[in-house]
Design a protein around this motif. Sequence first.
Motif, PDB file in Angstrom:
ATOM      1  N   GLN A 176       0.849  -1.189   0.000  1.00 27.66           N
ATOM      2  CA  GLN A 176       0.000   0.000   0.000  1.00 27.66           C
ATOM      3  C   GLN A 176       0.888   1.244   0.000  1.00 27.66           C
ATOM      4  N   SER A 209      -3.247   7.049   2.450  1.00 26.36           N
ATOM      5  CA  SER A 209      -3.857   5.834   2.984  1.00 26.36           C
ATOM      6  C   SER A 209      -2.883   5.144   3.921  1.00 26.36           C
ATOM      7  N   GLY A 210      -3.452   4.440   4.917  1.00 27.16           N
ATOM      8  CA  GLY A 210      -2.627   3.627   5.793  1.00 27.16           C
ATOM      9  C   GLY A 210      -2.070   4.329   7.011  1.00 27.16           C
TER      10      GLY A 210
END
Length: 118
Positions: free
Chosen positions: A1, A25-26
């Motif tokens: 990711q 993201s993440g």
Amino acid sequence: QVPLVESGGGLVQPGGSLRLSCAASGFTFSTYIVRWYRRAPGKEREWIALINSGGGGTSYADSVKGRATISRDNRKNTVYLQMNSLKPDDTAVYYCNADNPYNNYNYWGQGTQVTVSS
């Protein structure tokens, strides 16, 4: 990711506009300061804009002041850079960077190419 992904670059004529996006993201994006940088061919990386974690504070380099607007939507984990009145000197790869000064985590995107040419 991939933690940060830039998009929105492309070929634009002088005087035109683009809106770049930086999607995260993440990680807890809303706690991070975000900066946009760019690297033009043969030149060093240049910081151009900053927005604080809440979005209420912004800062710009002189080279883009008055032509750029940085904003963020923490619900969408995204920061935007609106660039107007583009010049050939704005041609560069544009990168976003997310930085948390409290935990020293720092993330970079892969960059998006902006080319200003007639």
